[in-house]
Design an enzyme around this catalytic site. Structure first.
Site, PDB file in Angstrom:
ATOM      1  N   LYS A  13      50.325-109.421  -1.640  1.00 51.61           N
ATOM      2  CA  LYS A  13      49.355-108.458  -1.095  1.00 51.61           C
ATOM      3  C   LYS A  13      49.261-108.550   0.436  1.00 51.61           C
ATOM      4  O   LYS A  13      49.320-107.544   1.133  1.00 51.61           O
ATOM      5  CB  LYS A  13      47.941-108.683  -1.676  1.00 51.61           C
ATOM      6  CG  LYS A  13      47.844-108.561  -3.173  1.00 51.61           C
ATOM      7  CD  LYS A  13      46.397-108.614  -3.649  1.00 51.61           C
ATOM      8  CE  LYS A  13      45.674-109.910  -3.322  1.00 51.61           C
ATOM      9  NZ  LYS A  13      46.202-111.113  -4.006  1.00 51.61           N
ATOM     10  N   ARG A  88      37.544-108.418  -6.385  1.00 48.99           N
ATOM     11  CA  ARG A  88      38.108-109.479  -7.231  1.00 48.99           C
ATOM     12  C   ARG A  88      37.532-109.405  -8.640  1.00 48.99           C
ATOM     13  O   ARG A  88      37.980-110.119  -9.519  1.00 48.99           O
ATOM     14  CB  ARG A  88      37.753-110.856  -6.680  1.00 48.99           C
ATOM     15  CG  ARG A  88      38.502-111.316  -5.448  1.00 48.99           C
ATOM     16  CD  ARG A  88      39.923-111.699  -5.770  1.00 48.99           C
ATOM     17  NE  ARG A  88      40.405-112.957  -5.258  1.00 48.99           N
ATOM     18  CZ  ARG A  88      40.895-113.166  -4.033  1.00 48.99           C
ATOM     19  NH1 ARG A  88      40.943-112.208  -3.155  1.00 48.99           N
ATOM     20  NH2 ARG A  88      41.374-114.350  -3.699  1.00 48.99           N
ATOM     21  N   ARG A 127      54.181-121.381   1.003  1.00 49.10           N
ATOM     22  CA  ARG A 127      53.698-120.462   2.045  1.00 49.10           C
ATOM     23  C   ARG A 127      53.222-121.212   3.289  1.00 49.10           C
ATOM     24  O   ARG A 127      52.558-122.232   3.207  1.00 49.10           O
ATOM     25  CB  ARG A 127      52.535-119.645   1.470  1.00 49.10           C
ATOM     26  CG  ARG A 127      51.812-118.795   2.485  1.00 49.10           C
ATOM     27  CD  ARG A 127      51.069-117.665   1.846  1.00 49.10           C
ATOM     28  NE  ARG A 127      49.934-118.095   1.053  1.00 49.10           N
ATOM     29  CZ  ARG A 127      49.176-117.259   0.337  1.00 49.10           C
ATOM     30  NH1 ARG A 127      49.471-115.971   0.309  1.00 49.10           N
ATOM     31  NH2 ARG A 127      48.154-117.698  -0.358  1.00 49.10           N
ATOM     32  N   ARG A 160      47.810-123.512   3.865  1.00 50.04           N
ATOM     33  CA  ARG A 160      46.393-123.344   3.509  1.00 50.04           C
ATOM     34  C   ARG A 160      45.981-124.445   2.541  1.00 50.04           C
ATOM     35  O   ARG A 160      46.739-124.808   1.646  1.00 50.04           O
ATOM     36  CB  ARG A 160      46.195-121.985   2.829  1.00 50.04           C
ATOM     37  CG  ARG A 160      46.023-120.861   3.817  1.00 50.04           C
ATOM     38  CD  ARG A 160      46.032-119.507   3.172  1.00 50.04           C
ATOM     39  NE  ARG A 160      45.222-119.403   1.955  1.00 50.04           N
ATOM     40  CZ  ARG A 160      45.080-118.278   1.262  1.00 50.04           C
ATOM     41  NH1 ARG A 160      45.687-117.163   1.668  1.00 50.04           N
ATOM     42  NH2 ARG A 160      44.353-118.243   0.170  1.00 50.04           N
ATOM     43  N   ARG A 171      43.188-120.857  -9.142  1.00 49.52           N
ATOM     44  CA  ARG A 171      43.014-119.501  -8.604  1.00 49.52           C
ATOM     45  C   ARG A 171      43.611-118.467  -9.558  1.00 49.52           C
ATOM     46  O   ARG A 171      43.067-117.381  -9.747  1.00 49.52           O
ATOM     47  CB  ARG A 171      43.645-119.397  -7.208  1.00 49.52           C
ATOM     48  CG  ARG A 171      42.818-120.125  -6.148  1.00 49.52           C
ATOM     49  CD  ARG A 171      43.603-120.380  -4.890  1.00 49.52           C
ATOM     50  NE  ARG A 171      44.014-119.179  -4.205  1.00 49.52           N
ATOM     51  CZ  ARG A 171      45.030-119.129  -3.328  1.00 49.52           C
ATOM     52  NH1 ARG A 171      45.722-120.221  -3.052  1.00 49.52           N
ATOM     53  NH2 ARG A 171      45.324-118.013  -2.748  1.00 49.52           N
TER      54      ARG A 171
HETATM   55  P1  AMP Z   1      42.837-114.946  -0.519  1.00 51.08           P
HETATM   56  O1  AMP Z   1      43.202-115.200   0.907  1.00 51.08           O
HETATM   57  O2  AMP Z   1      42.644-113.492  -0.840  1.00 51.08           O
HETATM   58  O3  AMP Z   1      43.768-115.640  -1.494  1.00 51.08           O
HETATM   59  O4  AMP Z   1      41.382-115.617  -0.730  1.00 51.08           O
HETATM   60  C1  AMP Z   1      41.181-116.999  -0.529  1.00 51.08           C
HETATM   61  C2  AMP Z   1      39.880-117.418  -1.184  1.00 51.08           C
HETATM   62  O5  AMP Z   1      38.789-116.716  -0.550  1.00 51.08           O
HETATM   63  C3  AMP Z   1      39.747-117.098  -2.661  1.00 51.08           C
HETATM   64  O6  AMP Z   1      40.346-118.082  -3.494  1.00 51.08           O
HETATM   65  C4  AMP Z   1      38.227-117.036  -2.814  1.00 51.08           C
HETATM   66  O7  AMP Z   1      37.670-118.347  -2.823  1.00 51.08           O
HETATM   67  C5  AMP Z   1      37.793-116.378  -1.517  1.00 51.08           C
HETATM   68  N1  AMP Z   1      37.738-114.904  -1.637  1.00 51.08           N
HETATM   69  C6  AMP Z   1      38.499-113.975  -0.989  1.00 51.08           C
HETATM   70  N2  AMP Z   1      38.164-112.727  -1.326  1.00 51.08           N
HETATM   71  C7  AMP Z   1      37.154-112.845  -2.236  1.00 51.08           C
HETATM   72  C8  AMP Z   1      36.379-111.918  -2.979  1.00 51.08           C
HETATM   73  N3  AMP Z   1      36.593-110.590  -2.899  1.00 51.08           N
HETATM   74  N4  AMP Z   1      35.423-112.413  -3.811  1.00 51.08           N
HETATM   75  C9  AMP Z   1      35.194-113.731  -3.920  1.00 51.08           C
HETATM   76  N5  AMP Z   1      35.895-114.672  -3.259  1.00 51.08           N
HETATM   77  C10 AMP Z   1      36.876-114.243  -2.422  1.00 51.08           C
END
Ligand code: AMP
Length: 212
Positions: A13, A88, A127, A160, A171
């Site tokens: 994404k 999400r 990554r 990360r 996740r």
């Molecule tokens: P990402 O970079 O999209 O993989 O997000 C990293 C982390 O941020 C996720 O594992 C969640 O802990 C948090 N996060 C990001 N977007 C959301 C969302 N829309 N709702 C809840 N937690 C989020």
């Protein structure tokens, strides 16, 4: 154009959204990036979100949604945007539709990047992300020219903290619990376009452009 990129962590994404947004001259809004900025700056939101993120759990809806509403209230969103990492779950999807409806706006398309689990694990655990410009690299698939240095801006690359295999599995579990409802929600409203995303970044990007 207002687009959502949906898919598991590691489906591509972020990588694809950055490229599409740049090419179409629209915004790339990643809730994960916004949350990480808050954690780095140790804001009140960042301090509340940090533990959830480190465990691979979702940050509570109220916190993330308020952060997104703040972002969507800035005038630059008029040029269009790609949302990456939001919604999400179904609650967030409905809230997003409400917030946009209040502004007489709506989501035009939802691109669902469908990748298989072994591909996802391999992508995420290798990554690397640039601390300065946020560009993504991969130890094997897309290595930087210089070890741990960003090709684009010379910034430092890092892994990360939630990209370790154990957290990635958590996740993915969280993603799977919520994904089916989200996919149904957007396909029932005729907005979902599914794209197979196991392939390399370039061919997948071509398919995305073909559908938008
Ligand atoms: P990402 O970079 O999209 O993989 O997000 C990293 C982390 O941020 C996720 O594992 C969640 O802990 C948090 N996060 C990001 N977007 C959301 C969302 N829309 N709702 C809840 N937690 C989020």
């Amino acid at each position: 154009m207002k687009i959502i990129f949906l898919g598991a962590p590691g489906a591509g994404k972020g990588t694809q959204a950055k490229k599409v947004a740049q090419k179409m001259n629209i915004l790339h809004i990643s809730t994960g990036d916004l949350l990480r900025q808050n954690v780095t700056n140790s804001t009140s939101l960042g301090r509340q979100a940090k533990d959830f993120m480190n465990k691979g759990a979702l940050v509570p809806d109220e916190l993330v949604t308020q952060m997104l509403i703040d972002r969507l209230s800035r005038p630059d969103i008029e040029k269009g945007f790609i949302l990456d990492g939001y919604p999400r779950n179904l609650n967030q999807a409905k809230k997003l539709d409400e917030v946009l409806a209040d502004k007489n706006r709506s989501i035009d398309k939802v691109i669902y990047l469908d990748a298989s689990e072994p591909v996802i694990i391999q992508r995420i655990t290798g990554r690397l992300v640039c601390r300065s410009c946020g560009a993504n690299f991969h130890i094997k698939n897309m290595p930087p020219k210089k070890n741990m240095v960003c090709d684009h801006c010379g910034g430092e690359l890092y892994q990360r903290s939630d990209d370790k295999e154990e957290t990635v599995r958590k996740r993915l579990e969280v993603y799977r619990q919520e994904a089916a409802c989200l996919i149904d929600y957007y396909s029932n409203t005729g907005r979902l376009i599914k794209i197979k995303a196991d392939d390399e970044a370039e061919p997948v990007l071509k398919e995305i452009f073909a559908v938008i």
